[in-house]
Design a protein around this motif. Structure first.
Motif, PDB file in Angstrom:
ATOM      1  N   THR A  87       0.827  -1.214   0.000  1.00 11.65           N
ATOM      2  CA  THR A  87       0.000   0.000   0.000  1.00 11.65           C
ATOM      3  C   THR A  87       0.863   1.266   0.000  1.00 11.65           C
ATOM      4  O   THR A  87       2.079   1.202   0.209  1.00 11.65           O
ATOM      5  CB  THR A  87      -1.023   0.063   1.152  1.00 11.65           C
ATOM      6  OG1 THR A  87      -0.393   0.383   2.384  1.00 11.65           O
ATOM      7  CG2 THR A  87      -1.827  -1.226   1.266  1.00 11.65           C
ATOM      8  N   GLN A  88       0.216   2.389  -0.228  1.00  8.43           N
ATOM      9  CA  GLN A  88       0.936   3.654  -0.343  1.00  8.43           C
ATOM     10  C   GLN A  88       1.413   4.192   1.002  1.00  8.43           C
ATOM     11  O   GLN A  88       2.519   4.723   1.112  1.00  8.43           O
ATOM     12  CB  GLN A  88       0.039   4.697  -1.029  1.00  8.43           C
ATOM     13  CG  GLN A  88       0.635   6.078  -1.176  1.00  8.43           C
ATOM     14  CD  GLN A  88       1.824   6.128  -2.127  1.00  8.43           C
ATOM     15  OE1 GLN A  88       2.109   5.165  -2.835  1.00  8.43           O
ATOM     16  NE2 GLN A  88       2.519   7.258  -2.149  1.00  8.43           N
ATOM     17  N   THR A  89       0.600   4.059   2.046  1.00  6.00           N
ATOM     18  CA  THR A  89       0.971   4.638   3.349  1.00  6.00           C
ATOM     19  C   THR A  89       0.797   3.661   4.516  1.00  6.00           C
ATOM     20  O   THR A  89       0.662   4.081   5.653  1.00  6.00           O
ATOM     21  CB  THR A  89       0.149   5.913   3.641  1.00  6.00           C
ATOM     22  OG1 THR A  89      -1.250   5.571   3.698  1.00  6.00           O
ATOM     23  CG2 THR A  89       0.377   6.978   2.579  1.00  6.00           C
ATOM     24  N   HIS A  90       0.792   2.345   4.223  1.00  4.76           N
ATOM     25  CA  HIS A  90       0.713   1.324   5.267  1.00  4.76           C
ATOM     26  C   HIS A  90      -0.618   1.396   6.022  1.00  4.76           C
ATOM     27  O   HIS A  90      -0.666   1.516   7.244  1.00  4.76           O
ATOM     28  CB  HIS A  90       1.888   1.467   6.242  1.00  4.76           C
ATOM     29  CG  HIS A  90       2.197   0.194   6.997  1.00  4.76           C
ATOM     30  ND1 HIS A  90       1.658  -0.089   8.228  1.00  4.76           N
ATOM     31  CD2 HIS A  90       2.980  -0.870   6.689  1.00  4.76           C
ATOM     32  CE1 HIS A  90       2.116  -1.252   8.653  1.00  4.76           C
ATOM     33  NE2 HIS A  90       2.914  -1.749   7.725  1.00  4.76           N
ATOM     34  N   VAL A  91      -1.711   1.291   5.281  1.00  7.55           N
ATOM     35  CA  VAL A  91      -3.035   1.401   5.884  1.00  7.55           C
ATOM     36  C   VAL A  91      -3.507   0.074   6.474  1.00  7.55           C
ATOM     37  O   VAL A  91      -3.145  -1.003   5.998  1.00  7.55           O
ATOM     38  CB  VAL A  91      -4.080   1.908   4.877  1.00  7.55           C
ATOM     39  CG1 VAL A  91      -3.798   3.347   4.486  1.00  7.55           C
ATOM     40  CG2 VAL A  91      -4.154   1.013   3.647  1.00  7.55           C
ATOM     41  N   SER A  96     -10.200   0.614   7.147  1.00  2.00           N
ATOM     42  CA  SER A  96     -10.281   1.358   5.889  1.00  2.00           C
ATOM     43  C   SER A  96     -11.463   0.878   5.055  1.00  2.00           C
ATOM     44  O   SER A  96     -11.770  -0.318   5.016  1.00  2.00           O
ATOM     45  CB  SER A  96      -9.001   1.158   5.071  1.00  2.00           C
ATOM     46  OG  SER A  96      -7.860   1.535   5.800  1.00  2.00           O
ATOM     47  N   THR A 100     -10.991   3.396  -0.036  1.00  2.00           N
ATOM     48  CA  THR A 100      -9.688   3.863   0.436  1.00  2.00           C
ATOM     49  C   THR A 100      -8.605   2.831   0.156  1.00  2.00           C
ATOM     50  O   THR A 100      -7.504   3.164  -0.306  1.00  2.00           O
ATOM     51  CB  THR A 100      -9.738   4.160   1.946  1.00  2.00           C
ATOM     52  OG1 THR A 100     -10.658   5.230   2.178  1.00  2.00           O
ATOM     53  CG2 THR A 100      -8.370   4.551   2.486  1.00  2.00           C
ATOM     54  N   TYR A 101      -8.917   1.568   0.410  1.00  2.00           N
ATOM     55  CA  TYR A 101      -7.935   0.500   0.199  1.00  2.00           C
ATOM     56  C   TYR A 101      -7.582   0.370  -1.278  1.00  2.00           C
ATOM     57  O   TYR A 101      -6.411   0.162  -1.634  1.00  2.00           O
ATOM     58  CB  TYR A 101      -8.497  -0.827   0.730  1.00  2.00           C
ATOM     59  CG  TYR A 101      -7.453  -1.756   1.291  1.00  2.00           C
ATOM     60  CD1 TYR A 101      -6.812  -1.473   2.499  1.00  2.00           C
ATOM     61  CD2 TYR A 101      -7.115  -2.938   0.628  1.00  2.00           C
ATOM     62  CE1 TYR A 101      -5.857  -2.325   3.019  1.00  2.00           C
ATOM     63  CE2 TYR A 101      -6.164  -3.802   1.151  1.00  2.00           C
ATOM     64  CZ  TYR A 101      -5.540  -3.492   2.347  1.00  2.00           C
ATOM     65  OH  TYR A 101      -4.595  -4.352   2.863  1.00  2.00           O
ATOM     66  N   LYS A 103      -7.650   2.793  -3.522  1.00  2.00           N
ATOM     67  CA  LYS A 103      -6.803   3.934  -3.890  1.00  2.00           C
ATOM     68  C   LYS A 103      -5.382   3.750  -3.372  1.00  2.00           C
ATOM     69  O   LYS A 103      -4.410   4.029  -4.088  1.00  2.00           O
ATOM     70  CB  LYS A 103      -7.402   5.223  -3.334  1.00  2.00           C
ATOM     71  CG  LYS A 103      -8.661   5.679  -4.050  1.00  2.00           C
ATOM     72  CD  LYS A 103      -9.201   6.974  -3.446  1.00  2.00           C
ATOM     73  CE  LYS A 103     -10.450   7.444  -4.192  1.00  2.00           C
ATOM     74  NZ  LYS A 103     -11.020   8.667  -3.578  1.00  2.00           N
ATOM     75  N   GLU A 104      -5.247   3.280  -2.138  1.00  2.00           N
ATOM     76  CA  GLU A 104      -3.933   3.062  -1.539  1.00  2.00           C
ATOM     77  C   GLU A 104      -3.123   2.051  -2.350  1.00  2.00           C
ATOM     78  O   GLU A 104      -1.936   2.234  -2.585  1.00  2.00           O
ATOM     79  CB  GLU A 104      -4.095   2.561  -0.100  1.00  2.00           C
ATOM     80  CG  GLU A 104      -4.352   3.647   0.913  1.00  2.00           C
ATOM     81  CD  GLU A 104      -3.061   4.304   1.370  1.00  2.00           C
ATOM     82  OE1 GLU A 104      -2.021   3.613   1.392  1.00  2.00           O
ATOM     83  OE2 GLU A 104      -3.104   5.490   1.745  1.00  2.00           O
ATOM     84  N   THR A 105      -3.786   0.983  -2.761  1.00  2.00           N
ATOM     85  CA  THR A 105      -3.108  -0.053  -3.536  1.00  2.00           C
ATOM     86  C   THR A 105      -2.746   0.442  -4.929  1.00  2.00           C
ATOM     87  O   THR A 105      -1.636   0.211  -5.423  1.00  2.00           O
ATOM     88  CB  THR A 105      -4.000  -1.299  -3.646  1.00  2.00           C
ATOM     89  OG1 THR A 105      -4.363  -1.744  -2.335  1.00  2.00           O
ATOM     90  CG2 THR A 105      -3.270  -2.425  -4.367  1.00  2.00           C
ATOM     91  N   ALA A 108       0.158   2.997  -4.841  1.00  2.00           N
ATOM     92  CA  ALA A 108       1.416   2.283  -4.590  1.00  2.00           C
ATOM     93  C   ALA A 108       1.860   1.518  -5.827  1.00  2.00           C
ATOM     94  O   ALA A 108       3.049   1.507  -6.176  1.00  2.00           O
ATOM     95  CB  ALA A 108       1.250   1.329  -3.407  1.00  2.00           C
TER      96      ALA A 108
END
Length: 214
Positions: A87-91, A96, A100-101, A103-105, A108
Motif C-alpha cells: 500500500t501507499q501509506t501502510h493502511v 479502511s 480507500t484500500y 486507492k492506496e493499492t 502504490a
C-alpha cells in the motif's frame, strides 16, 4: 506482545485458501520477505547481508517510501530481489473502506511500476496487507485485479521492542522448507534484525537451504 502465533496454524489456509501462506516445494527452500521499506537506515545493510550469502528475498514496499528513496528501490531490483505492494501509506484494512484500500493499492502500484527496471517484477503483482489485516471485499477486489495476496507461515516479531534479540532469533529458526518468513526493513525492527538476520542466513545456508524470493 499480542498473542499471535509464530508459525501460522495449518488450518488458517482452509479459511483463506486464495491467499498464499506457504510455497510447497520438494527442495530445501525458504522464502524470505521484508515489509515496510525501502528505508535508508536499514535496507542497504539488509541488501549487503543478503549478498554475502547469495540470498534473495521479496520486498513488500510502501509506495511513499519508493517515492522518497527511488535509488534504493532501484538497488533492490538490481540485486535480483522481488518486489511486492504494501500500500501507499501502510493502511490498516480493518479500519479502511474498500474505496480507500483500492486507492492506496493503486497509487502504490503506480509508484512501483514507474520505477521498475526488471520486467519480471511487473508480471508478478504481489501484495501483502499491512498488519496482515484485510477484509473479504478488499481481498476479492485485489484478486480480481490480478494480485496474489501473500501472507506468511513464520512471523519473527522483529518489530516488537520488548522482545529480546535472542528470542527473536529463536522464533525465526522455526522455519522449514516452503515457509514464507516475515522480517521488516524498518528502523523499528532494526534492533532485532541486525542481530537475527546474519545468524538466520548463516544457519540455513549451512544446512543447505536456498533462500529465495517469491
Amino acid at each position: 506482545m499480542r498473542f499471535i502465533p509464530v508459525k501460522t496454524p495449518f488450518f488458517i489456509g482452509w479459511f483463506f485458501p486464495k491467499y498464499i501462506w506457504k510455497k510447497p516445494t520438494d527442495k530445501n527452500s525458504i522464502y524470505l520477505t521484508f515489509d515496510d521499506g525501502p528505508t535508508p537506515e536499514i535496507t542497504p545493510w539488509i541488501l549487503d547481508d543478503l549478498k554475502k550469502y547469495n540470498a534473495k528475498a521479496t520486498f513488500f514496499c510502501i509506495g511513499a517510501n519508493i517515492e522518497k528513496h527511488p535509488d534504493l528501490f532501484k538497488r533492490i531490483q538490481q540485486e535480483g530481489h522481488v518486489i511486492g505492494n504494501h500500500t501507499q501509506t501502510h493502511v490498516n484494512g480493518w479500519k479502511s473502506s474498500l474505496e480507500t484500500y483500492q486507492k492506496e493499492t493503486q497509487i502504490a502500484q503506480k509508484n512501483i511500476e514507474a520505477h521498475l527496471i526488471n520486467s519480471s517484477n511487473s508480471a508478478k503483482k504481489l501484495f501483502r496487507p499491512p498488519y496482515g489485516r484485510i477484509t473479504s471485499p478488499q481481498g476479492k477486489w485485489l484478486i480480481d485485479k490480478g494480485f496474489s495476496i501473500v501472507m506468511w507461515s513464520i512471523l519473527t516479531f522483529d518489530w516488537e521492542q520488548k522482545l529480546s534479540k535472542e528470542k527473536c532469533l529463536k522464533k525465526s529458526l522455526k522455519a522449514k522448507s516452503g515457509d514464507i518468513v516475515v522480517f521488516h526493513d524498518s528502523v523499528k525492527a532494526s534492533k532485532n534484525l541486525t542481530y537475527v538476520l546474519p545468524l538466520f542466513l548463516k544457519y540455513y545456508t549451512e544446512k543447505g537451504y536456498t533462500i529465495k524470493g517469491l
